[in-house]
Design a protein around this motif. Structure first.
Motif, PDB file in Angstrom:
ATOM      1  N   ALA A 151      31.915  20.950 -32.256  1.00 24.85           N
ATOM      2  CA  ALA A 151      32.683  20.387 -31.140  1.00 24.85           C
ATOM      3  C   ALA A 151      32.433  21.149 -29.846  1.00 24.85           C
ATOM      4  O   ALA A 151      32.499  20.578 -28.750  1.00 24.85           O
ATOM      5  N   ALA A 152      32.150  22.462 -29.957  1.00 26.58           N
ATOM      6  CA  ALA A 152      31.922  23.274 -28.760  1.00 26.58           C
ATOM      7  C   ALA A 152      30.635  22.882 -28.044  1.00 26.58           C
ATOM      8  O   ALA A 152      30.529  23.047 -26.821  1.00 26.58           O
ATOM      9  N   ARG A 153      29.669  22.370 -28.793  1.00 29.26           N
ATOM     10  CA  ARG A 153      28.397  22.017 -28.160  1.00 29.26           C
ATOM     11  C   ARG A 153      28.150  20.513 -28.048  1.00 29.26           C
ATOM     12  O   ARG A 153      27.191  20.087 -27.419  1.00 29.26           O
ATOM     13  N   ASP A 154      29.028  19.708 -28.671  1.00 29.23           N
ATOM     14  CA  ASP A 154      28.869  18.250 -28.596  1.00 29.23           C
ATOM     15  C   ASP A 154      30.241  17.631 -28.350  1.00 29.23           C
ATOM     16  O   ASP A 154      31.113  17.673 -29.216  1.00 29.23           O
ATOM     17  N   SER A 155      30.425  17.049 -27.162  1.00 32.79           N
ATOM     18  CA  SER A 155      31.726  16.485 -26.791  1.00 32.79           C
ATOM     19  C   SER A 155      32.075  15.245 -27.594  1.00 32.79           C
ATOM     20  O   SER A 155      33.217  14.774 -27.545  1.00 32.79           O
ATOM     21  N   ARG A 156      31.118  14.715 -28.328  1.00 37.45           N
ATOM     22  CA  ARG A 156      31.397  13.529 -29.152  1.00 37.45           C
ATOM     23  C   ARG A 156      32.113  13.896 -30.450  1.00 37.45           C
ATOM     24  O   ARG A 156      32.604  13.018 -31.168  1.00 37.45           O
ATOM     25  N   VAL A 157      32.186  15.180 -30.766  1.00 36.25           N
ATOM     26  CA  VAL A 157      32.814  15.632 -32.011  1.00 36.25           C
ATOM     27  C   VAL A 157      34.264  16.027 -31.736  1.00 36.25           C
ATOM     28  O   VAL A 157      34.546  16.789 -30.814  1.00 36.25           O
ATOM     29  N   SER A 158      35.182  15.512 -32.518  1.00 31.27           N
ATOM     30  CA  SER A 158      36.595  15.895 -32.443  1.00 31.27           C
ATOM     31  C   SER A 158      37.104  16.195 -33.848  1.00 31.27           C
ATOM     32  O   SER A 158      36.474  15.824 -34.848  1.00 31.27           O
TER      33      SER A 158
END
Length: 319
Positions: free
Chosen positions: A62-69
């Motif tokens: 999530a820290a490197r990909d804003s699509r991950v929650s």
């Protein structure tokens, strides 16, 4: 009718102690969506209070990909409740649900999306074959056939829940208010036209399944009690039949005693056998009634699906 490609799809990924599977799963999902570059997507992990490094691995993604929650539950609320909470919490115009142990192949995502764009609101994966333990696969298959015969609606054989569901289907599931649904049966019960895509289920490569005898038994009984009244009716009919047999046996013993008063001793053995037999039958059917009462209790208590410990990332995505 076709679905525009600018719609958002959310992959809902329930997990529990899946350390080692998170990174490969992420890579395979992103690679699958890379083959359909015009498709917007996001990933929602819902963690059921893992005790290993699963949460830390997801937070790194999530820290490197804003699509991950990520949603982290306060405790382990069980597979069904946690999965349903993720299903109802996810944003998007359609959801793709899959397990995080890589037994649901992410490479099927493009095929799911293509069928959805053709207008199907339900696109599911069907596993006619599996590389899991042969005995377990045969037991599961026999169970699917049994519940299919008992159910009041035609159920889907070899369907695990892996598939794509349009937002309309998600809202219909929400509208049922069922807090503990047999999801596979519920999708069949809703009756939406569906596309079925077969696949061979691979063997689990990393980690140990969290399913045990109790969880599998719970799921099996839920499937039967949620979609069939046959066991109750069998209990009623068997009760009538056994009552009639008991009456005939009692009359037979009475007649034998009256006709052969001195030669027919009224021993206790037949009495004890009859008592234990009918007591065991009664306990069996009381157990069946208890399963149905348990389902009713679950529905009326209105407990929250889960209590969240924390959320990471953006769950509300502009549409």
């Amino acid at each position: 009718m076709t679905t525009p490609p600018d719609k958002l799809i959310c992959a809902v990924l329930p997990c529990y102690n899946e350390s080692g599977n998170i990174a490969p799963l992420y890579e395979r999902i992103t690679a699958a969506f890379a083959t359909i570059p015009d498709q917007r997507y996001t990933l929602l992990f819902i963690d059921n209070a893992s005790t290993d490094s699963t949460v830390a691995e997801i937070k790194q993604l999530a820290a490197r990909d804003s699509r991950v929650s990520l949603i982290v539950n306060a405790r382990n609320f069980g597979v069904l409740r946690s999965g349903l909470h993720g299903f109802l919490s996810a944003p998007g115009d359609a959801l793709i649900t899959m397990v995080t142990d890589l037994q649901d192949p992410p490479e099927m995502i493009p095929a799911f999306v293509n069928k959805w764009r053709e207008g199907f609101k339900v696109v599911i994966g069907i596993k006619p074959e599996s590389r899991e333990n042969r005995l377990m696969f045969l037991i599961r298959r026999a169970y699917y056939k049994l519940i299919g015969r008992l159910s009041e609606v035609p159920l889907i054989e070899n369907f695990t829940g892996f598939g794509l569901y349009d937002r309309e289907v998600v809202e219909q599931v929400r509208a049922t208010g069922d807090r503990y649904p047999y999801f596979r049966g519920l999708i069949a019960d809703l009756g939406y036209p569906r596309a079925e895509i077969p696949f061979i289920q691979p063997r689990r490569e990393r980690g140990v399944t969290s399913n045990n005898f109790y969880s599998l038994y719970d799921l099996a009984m839920l499937g039967i009690t949620s979609h069939s009244k046959v066991p109750l009716r069998l209990a009623t009919m068997a009760g009538f039949c056994l009552s009639a047999i008991s009456l005939l046996v009692a009359l037979g013993y009475l007649a034998a005693k009256l006709l052969f008063w001195y030669r027919f001793p009224a021993n206790t053995a037949p009495i004890l056998i009859a008592v234990f037999f009918f007591a065991s039958v009664q306990l069996f059917f009381i157990g069946i009634l208890g399963e149905y009462i348990g389902v009713i209790l679950t529905h009326v208590t209105k407990r929250p699906l889960v209590i969240e410990k924390e959320r990471v990332g953006r769950l509300e995505v502009e549409r």
